[in-house]
Every structure is written in C-alpha cells, then in structure tokens.
Design a protein around this motif. Structure first.
Motif, PDB file in Angstrom:
ATOM      1  N   UNK A   1       0.836  -1.204   0.000  1.00 60.35           N
ATOM      2  CA  UNK A   1       0.000   0.000   0.000  1.00 60.35           C
ATOM      3  C   UNK A   1       0.875   1.260   0.000  1.00 60.35           C
ATOM      4  N   UNK A   2       1.948   1.228   0.777  1.00 61.63           N
ATOM      5  CA  UNK A   2       2.839   2.395   0.843  1.00 61.63           C
ATOM      6  C   UNK A   2       3.503   2.622  -0.523  1.00 61.63           C
TER       7      UNK A   2
ATOM      8  N   UNK B   1       5.123  18.591   6.913  1.00 61.09           N
ATOM      9  CA  UNK B   1       5.397  17.145   6.845  1.00 61.09           C
ATOM     10  C   UNK B   1       4.098  16.348   6.836  1.00 61.09           C
ATOM     11  N   UNK B   2       3.073  16.835   7.515  1.00 61.78           N
ATOM     12  CA  UNK B   2       1.821  16.073   7.596  1.00 61.78           C
ATOM     13  C   UNK B   2       1.004  16.128   6.302  1.00 61.78           C
ATOM     14  N   UNK B   3       1.515  16.863   5.326  1.00 59.86           N
ATOM     15  CA  UNK B   3       0.852  16.859   4.011  1.00 59.86           C
ATOM     16  C   UNK B   3       1.324  15.685   3.158  1.00 59.86           C
ATOM     17  N   UNK B   4       2.339  14.971   3.619  1.00 53.82           N
ATOM     18  CA  UNK B   4       2.913  13.867   2.824  1.00 53.82           C
ATOM     19  C   UNK B   4       1.860  12.811   2.492  1.00 53.82           C
ATOM     20  N   UNK B   5       2.075  12.101   1.411  1.00 55.24           N
ATOM     21  CA  UNK B   5       1.119  11.071   0.960  1.00 55.24           C
ATOM     22  C   UNK B   5       0.983   9.941   1.973  1.00 55.24           C
ATOM     23  N   UNK B   6       2.085   9.663   2.696  1.00 59.48           N
ATOM     24  CA  UNK B   6       2.070   8.537   3.643  1.00 59.48           C
ATOM     25  C   UNK B   6       2.550   9.000   5.014  1.00 59.48           C
ATOM     26  N   UNK B   7       1.816   8.577   6.067  1.00 60.57           N
ATOM     27  CA  UNK B   7       2.227   8.853   7.448  1.00 60.57           C
ATOM     28  C   UNK B   7       2.493   7.514   8.126  1.00 60.57           C
ATOM     29  N   UNK B   8       3.699   7.372   8.670  1.00 62.22           N
ATOM     30  CA  UNK B   8       4.110   6.113   9.304  1.00 62.22           C
ATOM     31  C   UNK B   8       4.533   6.386  10.746  1.00 62.22           C
ATOM     32  N   UNK B   9       3.860   5.752  11.707  1.00 62.91           N
ATOM     33  CA  UNK B   9       4.241   5.922  13.123  1.00 62.91           C
ATOM     34  C   UNK B   9       4.943   4.658  13.591  1.00 62.91           C
ATOM     35  N   UNK B  10       6.062   4.837  14.302  1.00 63.74           N
ATOM     36  CA  UNK B  10       6.844   3.684  14.772  1.00 63.74           C
ATOM     37  C   UNK B  10       7.115   3.806  16.275  1.00 63.74           C
ATOM     38  N   UNK B  11       6.710   2.786  17.032  1.00 63.03           N
ATOM     39  CA  UNK B  11       7.105   2.697  18.444  1.00 63.03           C
ATOM     40  C   UNK B  11       6.601   3.814  19.326  1.00 63.03           C
TER      41      UNK B  11
ATOM     42  N   UNK C   1      -5.030  11.191   8.322  1.00 59.30           N
ATOM     43  CA  UNK C   1      -6.166  10.408   7.826  1.00 59.30           C
ATOM     44  C   UNK C   1      -7.274  11.326   7.306  1.00 59.30           C
ATOM     45  N   UNK C   2      -7.531  12.427   8.066  1.00 57.73           N
ATOM     46  CA  UNK C   2      -8.559  13.389   7.649  1.00 57.73           C
ATOM     47  C   UNK C   2      -8.236  13.988   6.288  1.00 57.73           C
ATOM     48  N   UNK C   3      -6.938  14.109   6.015  1.00 56.66           N
ATOM     49  CA  UNK C   3      -6.512  14.666   4.724  1.00 56.66           C
ATOM     50  C   UNK C   3      -6.512  13.613   3.629  1.00 56.66           C
ATOM     51  N   UNK C   4      -6.922  12.409   3.986  1.00 57.32           N
ATOM     52  CA  UNK C   4      -6.991  11.343   2.990  1.00 57.32           C
ATOM     53  C   UNK C   4      -5.653  10.672   2.737  1.00 57.32           C
ATOM     54  N   UNK C   5      -4.694  10.846   3.655  1.00 62.32           N
ATOM     55  CA  UNK C   5      -3.384  10.222   3.464  1.00 62.32           C
ATOM     56  C   UNK C   5      -3.407   8.780   3.942  1.00 62.32           C
ATOM     57  N   UNK C   6      -2.448   7.983   3.457  1.00 61.56           N
ATOM     58  CA  UNK C   6      -2.323   6.600   3.913  1.00 61.56           C
ATOM     59  C   UNK C   6      -1.586   6.600   5.254  1.00 61.56           C
ATOM     60  N   UNK C   7      -2.122   5.848   6.224  1.00 62.25           N
ATOM     61  CA  UNK C   7      -1.483   5.838   7.550  1.00 62.25           C
ATOM     62  C   UNK C   7      -1.112   4.405   7.947  1.00 62.25           C
ATOM     63  N   UNK C   8       0.109   4.253   8.467  1.00 61.66           N
ATOM     64  CA  UNK C   8       0.611   2.926   8.841  1.00 61.66           C
ATOM     65  C   UNK C   8       1.248   3.018  10.223  1.00 61.66           C
TER      66      UNK C   8
ATOM     67  N   UNK D   1      -6.740   2.307  16.145  1.00 63.96           N
ATOM     68  CA  UNK D   1      -8.001   2.271  15.378  1.00 63.96           C
ATOM     69  C   UNK D   1      -8.021   3.287  14.231  1.00 63.96           C
ATOM     70  N   UNK D   2      -7.123   4.284  14.293  1.00 63.11           N
ATOM     71  CA  UNK D   2      -7.102   5.344  13.273  1.00 63.11           C
ATOM     72  C   UNK D   2      -6.396   4.884  11.996  1.00 63.11           C
ATOM     73  N   UNK D   3      -5.399   3.999  12.145  1.00 62.17           N
ATOM     74  CA  UNK D   3      -4.494   3.691  11.028  1.00 62.17           C
ATOM     75  C   UNK D   3      -5.125   2.763   9.992  1.00 62.17           C
ATOM     76  N   UNK D   4      -4.718   2.948   8.730  1.00 64.10           N
ATOM     77  CA  UNK D   4      -5.147   2.031   7.661  1.00 64.10           C
ATOM     78  C   UNK D   4      -4.509   0.666   7.846  1.00 64.10           C
ATOM     79  N   UNK D   5      -3.255   0.647   8.276  1.00 61.17           N
ATOM     80  CA  UNK D   5      -2.530  -0.617   8.464  1.00 61.17           C
ATOM     81  C   UNK D   5      -1.786  -0.589   9.794  1.00 61.17           C
ATOM     82  N   UNK D   6      -1.906  -1.667  10.571  1.00 56.11           N
ATOM     83  CA  UNK D   6      -1.148  -1.803  11.809  1.00 56.11           C
ATOM     84  C   UNK D   6      -0.340  -3.089  11.725  1.00 56.11           C
ATOM     85  N   UNK D   7       0.957  -2.977  11.934  1.00 54.00           N
ATOM     86  CA  UNK D   7       1.824  -4.162  11.914  1.00 54.00           C
ATOM     87  C   UNK D   7       2.443  -4.291  13.297  1.00 54.00           C
TER      88      UNK D   7
END
Ligand code: OAD
Length: 248
Positions: free
Chosen positions: A10-11, A178-188, A204-211, A222-228
């Motif tokens: 997806x990313x 930075x929060x305008x980027x197409x993908x937002x990835x949170x780690x740890x 997410x509100x801006x329609x970006x992909x979140x992981x 619960x907010x993220x599109x993908x959780x690993x």
C-alpha cells in the motif's frame, strides 16, 4: 492486524515515484538499543513521578532532582548504540532524500548516530542545554549542574527538552508541512501524548495513507489504515527493504 507485506504494498502504491513519506518515531524505536520507554512495565513513569521530573513546576520546586534525572539518562545514552530500525530509517532517507520527513518524540541522538540527517526533534534533545532566561541553546554532552551558567547571560541552564505543559518544537512550519505527505508512518509510540498522538488522525482526515509499526496496540491503532505488530528492530528493516525494492 495486517501483514507487513500488505502494508508495504500500500505504501509503495501511495508513494509512486514522487510521493512523500513522513515518519513519526517514539520510545519503542530506541527500546531495543536499551533505552527505557515511558509507559508499561519497567517504563520510566513507573519509577519517577512525571510531575516531579518532566514539568516546569517540578524544575522550580526541585531543580537538582530534575537535572539528576536527565543527567542519568544522558550518561546512559553513552552506553547504547542505534539499532537496526534506526539504521533502516537512515537508509530510507538516503534513498528518498527530501521526500522523507522524520519527526521524533525521542530526545536521544540515536537517529543521528545511525546516519539520519534531517530530524525534527519535537520534544527536544537531551545532549543540549538551554538557558532559562535568554534561551541560548548549547551542545552539552556531560552533566548539567546547578552551578553551570549560561555563557551569554549568566543565568541557570536546563536540559533542552520539552516538559509537560510546554509547547513542542517545529509545530509552526515544519511539522504541518510534513503532515501533508502522501504517507504517514508511526513507529514505536503509544499515541498518548498530544500533539504527536493526533498526527495520525490529522493525516487520515486529509486522505493520506497511515501505517503503524508498534509492538503493542496503541491508543491510536483504530485510526491507522494498516497496523503491523512486532519489534521495530525487525519490522522496520523489513518494511524499508520492501519499500526500497521498487523505488527508482
Ligand atoms: P511510550 O513509552 O508511551 O510508548 C512506547 C511504545 O513503544 C509502546 O506503545 C510500546 O508498545 C512500543 N514499543 C516498546 N518496545 C518496542 C519495540 N521494540 N518495537 C516497537 N515498539 C515498541 O513512548 P512514546 O509514545 O514515545 O514525552 O511517549 C511519548 C512521550 O511521552 C515521550 O516523548 C515523552 C513521554 O512522556 C515527554 O517527556 C514530553
């Protein structure tokens, strides 16, 4: 919980050849280096009262206690090294260059030591001291004592970190961009401390992909599109490898 492959696919799709990726890191990023996290079993806030050591009021009440808390953490930092997750993010920056923004809540220097160059330390940096009056910021690798004085104005020095009740850094320009980027990835990160905790929802509100890559479910999962789920030292290198496999 989704698979790492699915999230990486997806990313790659959202990034294409020109898209931007913003990474937010938290204490879980440095955990495998031996730096304690804040919450959960064995976390720093189990052993220390946050109000005593991480607020401006605590510093006014007992500056020695606060300086000692950060001196101990600064000393401990000398004994640890970046882990495979820090190194993977540095490789990602090497490939994406300005298409990558790295925001960290961590006050350690492990991203720098792994080779990342452009880092937004929103909660400050423990290896710097700041004057309580003129706000001069100085590199400070050793202990800060009550006797240390600002070379510019002579007043007391404090760690260059953000305490509860204070405004994080870079909120005016760099982080919103930075929060305008197409993908937002949170780690740890446990997703409990705002404004960092609100970034996934904003993206997410801006329609970006979140992981999210985290060991345990976070307050924001619960907010993220993908959780690993998994330790960053394993998931981040695998994830970065898959993303880079298709970058030009
Ligand atoms: P926390 O200690 O709140 O959360 C750490 C998160 O990392 C948890 O969700 C863990 O499940 C996860 N974790 C632990 N080990 C991990 C590993 N090896 N790999 C991946 N994930 C792992 O830390 P933060 O969310 O960073 O602020 O805390 C945010 C802020 O609260 C900190 O910057 C600090 C603190 O109070 C201030 O001091 C202002």
């Amino acid at each position: 919980m989704q698979s790492l492959d699915e999230a990486a696919r997806a990313v790659r799709g959202a990034l294409g050849s020109r898209g931007r990726l913003t990474v937010l890191t938290g204490a879980g990023m440095s955990a495998e280096s031996g730096v304690a996290t804040f919450r959960g079993a064995g976390g720093l806030w189990e052993k220390h009262r946050l109000e005593d050591v991480a607020t401006p009021e605590g510093f006014l009440r007992d500056p020695r206690l606060v300086l000692e808390f950060y001196n101990a953490r600064r000393r401990q930092l000398r004994a640890v090294r970046p882990n495979a997750a820090h190194e993977a993010l540095a490789r990602l920056e090497g490939a994406l260059v300005e298409r990558l923004a790295l925001i960290t809540q961590n006050i350690d220097d492990l991203h720098e030591r792994a080779g990342s160059r452009r880092i937004l330390h929103m909660h400050g940096e423990i290896l710097k001291a700041r004057c309580v009056s003129c706000e001069a910021v100085l590199p400070w690798p050793g202990d800060i004592t009550l006797e240390d004085a600002c070379p510019a104005c002579g007043d007391r020095l404090r760690p260059h970190v953000v305490w509860f009740g204070e405004m994080p850094f870079h909120l005016e320009e760099e982080i919103p961009r930075a929060l305008e980027a197409e993908v937002f990835l949170a780690i740890g990160t446990s997703g409990t401390v705002y404004p960092a905790a609100g970034m996934a929802a904003e993206a997410r509100l801006r329609g970006r992909l979140t992981v999210e890559l985290n060991l345990d479910p976070s307050e924001q999962s619960h907010i993220f599109d993908h959780c690993v789920r998994g330790p960053a030292g394993t998931t981040v290198p695998a994830f970065v490898e898959r993303i880079l496999a298709e970058q030009p």
